[in-house]
Design a protein around this motif. Structure first.
Motif, PDB file in Angstrom:
ATOM      1  N   VAL A  97      37.867   9.312  22.331  1.00 20.03           N
ATOM      2  CA  VAL A  97      37.231  10.257  23.017  1.00 20.03           C
ATOM      3  C   VAL A  97      36.985  11.616  22.659  1.00 20.03           C
ATOM      4  N   LEU A  98      38.229  12.242  21.994  1.00 25.79           N
ATOM      5  CA  LEU A  98      38.002  13.421  21.321  1.00 25.79           C
ATOM      6  C   LEU A  98      36.837  13.462  20.189  1.00 25.79           C
ATOM      7  N   GLY A  99      36.877  12.137  19.452  1.00 20.71           N
ATOM      8  CA  GLY A  99      35.871  11.868  18.346  1.00 20.71           C
ATOM      9  C   GLY A  99      34.534  12.245  18.814  1.00 20.71           C
ATOM     10  N   HIS A 100      34.339  11.568  20.087  1.00 21.25           N
ATOM     11  CA  HIS A 100      32.995  11.496  20.659  1.00 21.25           C
ATOM     12  C   HIS A 100      32.521  12.894  21.263  1.00 21.25           C
ATOM     13  N   SER A 101      33.257  13.716  21.567  1.00 22.67           N
ATOM     14  CA  SER A 101      33.292  14.773  21.924  1.00 22.67           C
ATOM     15  C   SER A 101      32.991  16.016  21.360  1.00 22.67           C
ATOM     16  N   PHE A 102      33.916  15.747  20.108  1.00 23.72           N
ATOM     17  CA  PHE A 102      33.978  16.892  19.030  1.00 23.72           C
ATOM     18  C   PHE A 102      33.587  16.096  17.697  1.00 23.72           C
ATOM     19  N   SER A 103      32.333  15.349  17.404  1.00 24.01           N
ATOM     20  CA  SER A 103      32.072  14.766  16.313  1.00 24.01           C
ATOM     21  C   SER A 103      32.068  15.611  15.182  1.00 24.01           C
ATOM     22  N   CYS A 104      32.721  15.281  13.825  1.00 26.02           N
ATOM     23  CA  CYS A 104      32.461  15.691  12.543  1.00 26.02           C
ATOM     24  C   CYS A 104      31.219  15.352  12.021  1.00 26.02           C
TER      25      CYS A 104
END
Ligand code: NKO
Length: 203
Positions: A97-104
């Protein structure tokens, strides 16, 4: 510890895969600049139609599901049945969920986490997820606001697990993810309060 670090990194990278952004880009649209400027399933459906929107929902939910199910399957948090064996799945869903919201992959921006959290939490707590899903559907059909439906579902996910017999860590992460999803809707909340939120038209 290493398996859990790998779970977090892989979960983040899986979650960061910006399917909505990519699918829109393939159709010549920068989804970050049109509609609600969100790369989630709702905005893709709004701008590019039902087929594209549903595809994004499935892919965004699937990445949350995989990030959670794989560490559980390989018992990265410990053998099944042991206390805290869920830890791998809990770290997987949080990272996704963190990856989805703050995607590199798109400058550390991203979506609101609804579909990805739903896919991951379904593995860990199917009953609260089904109830949150029912709350989503009911709120949507009554209000025609997608964002309000997602906020109500996130409130269910943040609170309901505490009334059921899950562990402290799993409940804590569900609450944090529910609150994160609500926080990611801050612009929607402002529009809802101002009476200017986009209502989903009957088609
Ligand atoms: O563009 O700002 P927008 O109007 O797009 O979008 C607001 C919207 C953003 O979210 C999405 C994903 C839409 C997925 C809808 C699927 C509904 C199924 C919900 C299952 C409930 C599980 C609850 C997990 C919440 C933490 O809100």
């Amino acid at each position: 510890l290493l398996p859990l670090v790998i779970t977090a990194v892989v979960g983040y990278l899986l979650g960061a895969l910006p399917f909505g952004y990519w699918l829109a880009k393939a159709k010549g649209v920068n989804i970050m600049e049109v509609g609600s400027r969100n790369p989630g399933a709702t905005n893709v459906k709004r701008v590019l139609g039902a087929k594209a929107g549903n595809t994004v929902f499935l892919l965004d939910a699937l990445k949350g599901f995989i990030a959670t199910a794989i560490p559980l399957l390989f018992q990265l948090g410990g053998p099944a049945g042991s206390s805290g064996y869920d830890l791998g799945g809990v770290i997987g869903v949080a990272a996704a969920v963190l990856g989805h919201s703050f995607s590199c992959f798109i400058g550390f921006r991203g979506g609101k986490g609804v579909a990805t959290a739903a896919g991951g939490l379904f593995v860990l707590m199917p009953l609260p997820c089904v109830i949150a899903g029912a709350a989503w559907v009911a709120t949507f059909f009554i209000s025609r606001y997608v964002s309000l439906a997602s906020i109500v579902a996130a409130l269910v996910i943040a609170t309901l697990p505490w009334f059921l017999s899950f562990g402290l860590i799993i409940n804590g992460v569900a609450t944090l993810l529910g609150l994160l999803v609500i926080a990611r809707h801050h612009a929607n909340i402002s529009r809802l309060l101002a009476g200017t939120e986009h209502r989903w038209d009957r088609k």
